[in-house]
Design an enzyme around this catalytic site. Structure first.
Site, PDB file in Angstrom:
ATOM      1  N   ARG A   1     -17.915  -1.370   0.949  1.00 23.95           N
ATOM      2  CA  ARG A   1     -16.883  -2.365   1.285  1.00 23.95           C
ATOM      3  C   ARG A   1     -17.004  -2.788   2.748  1.00 23.95           C
ATOM      4  O   ARG A   1     -16.064  -2.664   3.529  1.00 23.95           O
ATOM      5  CB  ARG A   1     -15.493  -1.757   1.062  1.00 23.95           C
ATOM      6  CG  ARG A   1     -15.098  -1.781  -0.380  1.00 23.95           C
ATOM      7  CD  ARG A   1     -13.661  -1.441  -0.576  1.00 23.95           C
ATOM      8  NE  ARG A   1     -12.762  -2.236   0.217  1.00 23.95           N
ATOM      9  CZ  ARG A   1     -12.581  -3.544   0.051  1.00 23.95           C
ATOM     10  NH1 ARG A   1     -13.247  -4.196  -0.866  1.00 23.95           N
ATOM     11  NH2 ARG A   1     -11.728  -4.188   0.822  1.00 23.95           N
TER      12      ARG A   1
ATOM     13  N   HIS B   1      -5.829   2.439   0.136  1.00 19.03           N
ATOM     14  CA  HIS B   1      -5.680   2.210   1.583  1.00 19.03           C
ATOM     15  C   HIS B   1      -5.609   3.517   2.363  1.00 19.03           C
ATOM     16  O   HIS B   1      -4.958   3.594   3.416  1.00 19.03           O
ATOM     17  CB  HIS B   1      -4.447   1.351   1.874  1.00 19.03           C
ATOM     18  CG  HIS B   1      -4.720   0.187   2.779  1.00 19.03           C
ATOM     19  ND1 HIS B   1      -4.389   0.185   4.111  1.00 19.03           N
ATOM     20  CD2 HIS B   1      -5.280  -1.011   2.525  1.00 19.03           C
ATOM     21  CE1 HIS B   1      -4.752  -0.982   4.645  1.00 19.03           C
ATOM     22  NE2 HIS B   1      -5.288  -1.726   3.715  1.00 19.03           N
TER      23      HIS B   1
ATOM     24  N   TYR C   1       0.851  -1.193   0.000  1.00 21.37           N
ATOM     25  CA  TYR C   1       0.000   0.000   0.000  1.00 21.37           C
ATOM     26  C   TYR C   1       0.884   1.240   0.000  1.00 21.37           C
ATOM     27  O   TYR C   1       1.878   1.302   0.713  1.00 21.37           O
ATOM     28  CB  TYR C   1      -0.901   0.025   1.228  1.00 21.37           C
ATOM     29  CG  TYR C   1      -1.721  -1.233   1.386  1.00 21.37           C
ATOM     30  CD1 TYR C   1      -2.552  -1.665   0.365  1.00 21.37           C
ATOM     31  CD2 TYR C   1      -1.649  -1.982   2.551  1.00 21.37           C
ATOM     32  CE1 TYR C   1      -3.304  -2.813   0.496  1.00 21.37           C
ATOM     33  CE2 TYR C   1      -2.403  -3.128   2.698  1.00 21.37           C
ATOM     34  CZ  TYR C   1      -3.232  -3.555   1.667  1.00 21.37           C
ATOM     35  OH  TYR C   1      -3.955  -4.689   1.804  1.00 21.37           O
TER      36      TYR C   1
END
Ligand code: MG
Length: 415
Positions: free
Chosen positions: A281, A210, A157
């Site tokens: 999500r 992220h 990330y």
């Protein structure tokens, strides 16, 4: 006749080096019990205490059939609500109660949620490499396995640049993962440009930000990635900056998936009713279990928004199964993240020395075939645990380090 909760147990285990927390709800009916997931890998003792010291005495003697009422009772009983510790503990009970209800009805949970809307659940898996060629090799490997969606990262990330090398970071820099958001953005745009040149458009690609860059940079990245037609850009903004989605929507057509850190429905409401994102999500234990997750899925359907639920390694097979049961039943399913467990017929190239331990502890994992995942048709969530095997892999007590992410100047940034 009412079936009562007689006891609640917690099983902590780390078969593949990640702490998993399983809740077992026992009932007054002989042999009838439910299994839930309350995994909060980095605070598992706090969740365990919450369940055993607070939820267990609250729930013993209650009728297992009244899931919604029990969920609300757990939610409001501490007066202060919606914390990560609390929600993961509540989810452990909630999933176990759905497991019990399925066993009582002799049906898999997706049947209780309305039945099979689809034949199977398409999933996305992860690739990550340092070079374009390495990433292309991994993509081709997964394509051969039938995977139709892939999340692509280069160096973890935020790019994972080693800025602790001489001249890259301030003197006296502390341990941590050092990020440079500008370099990450340039590198990521270049990555997708090269990937589309090499692999074309016959596979769907996802990229996970992220939350590691500034809001204006997230908008810049979403806009710059338009020519490469991502399936979606994942978690571009943190929960405290979601107003910026208005700007992102106005400026970019890149589809957006958001919310793996959200822990209540109100955090989604503004984004859903204003149609500012394309996929929710949900992390099923962080939101509090199947009960609130299913409601949110139905709410999102009214606004044309689909689901792409979190499926990481720090989640037990019971929670993965819960995701799959909901995915099977809802019309507005999009895609399912499938990173954390390796089903029995799935072979990966680099086996870790703990490979297989998860399968020794848990049985009934959803099956992966040609890029699709199928739940089993056992009653309930369909997962069982070998408690003796779980004891062989005790939980790990250590300070969490992967969240120590820093800007190149040494200041902490969100992980
Ligand atoms: Mg993610």
């Amino acid at each position: 006749m009412s079936v009562k909760i007689t006891d609640i147990k917690v099983i902590n285990t780390a078969p593949e080096g990640i702490n998993l927390t399983v809740v077992k709800v026992l009932t007054s009916e002989d042999g009838l019990y439910g299994l839930g997931c309350a995994t909060f890998a980095y605070r598992y003792k706090a969740v365990t205490t919450y369940i055993l010291e607070y939820l267990r005495p609250l729930l013993i003697g209650r009728d297992v059939k009244n899931i919604t009422e029990i969920w609300q009772l757990m939610h409001q009983n501490a007066y202060w609500r919606d914390g990560g510790i609390e929600n993961n503990a509540i989810a452990g009970i909630d999933l176990a109660l759905w497991d019990i209800k399925g066993k009582m009805a002799n049906m898999p949970v997706y049947q209780l949620l309305g039945g099979a809307y689809r034949k199977a659940v398409p999933v996305y898996r992860h690739v990550d490499g340092q070079s374009i060629d390495e990433i292309v090799d991994q993509i081709n490997y997964y394509k051969d396995l039938g995977v139709k969606h892939l999340r692509v990262q280069s160096g973890g990330y935020g790019g994972g640049l080693d800025l602790r090398a001489p001249k890259h970071a301030p003197l006296g820099s502390l341990d941590g993962i050092y990020l440079n958001s500008r370099q990450y953005i340039y590198k990521t745009i270049n990555l997708f440009e090269k990937l589309r040149e090499k692999i074309g458009f016959d596979i769907d690609l996802v990229h996970d930000v992220h939350e590691r860059i500034a809001p204006c940079e997230a908008i810049e990245l979403a806009k710059a990635l338009e020519p490469y037609h991502l399936f979606f850009l994942e978690d571009p903004l943190p929960v405290n900056q979601t107003e910026y989605f208005k700007n992102m929507r106005a400026l970019s057509s890149t589809p957006i998936a958001e919310g793996e850190l959200f822990n209540n429905e109100a955090q989604y409401r503004f984004l859903i009713v204003n149609r500012l994102i394309d996929f929710i999500r949900i992390h099923i234990t962080q939101i509090g279990g199947i009960t609130p997750a299913f409601k949110l899925a139905i709410f999102a359907e009214q606004f044309g928004i689909r689901t792409a639920w979190h499926g990481p390694g720090d989640m037990s097979p019971i929670a993965h199964a819960a995701n799959i049961h909901i995915d099977m039943a809802i019309p507005n399913f999009g895609v399912q993240e499938w990173s954390g467990i390796r089903p029995p017929n799935f072979v990966i190239q680099k086996l870790s020395n703990k490979e297989g331990a998860l399968l020794e502890v848990f049985d009934g994992l959803p099956k992966f075939i040609d890029g699709f995942v199928y739940p089993n048709d056992k009653p309930g969530l369909g997962i069982s645990i070998d408690e003796k095997a779980a004891l062989k892999y005790p939980s790990i007590d250590e300070v969490t380090t992967w969240t120590m992410t820093r800007n190149y100047d040494g200041g902490l940034v969100l992980p």
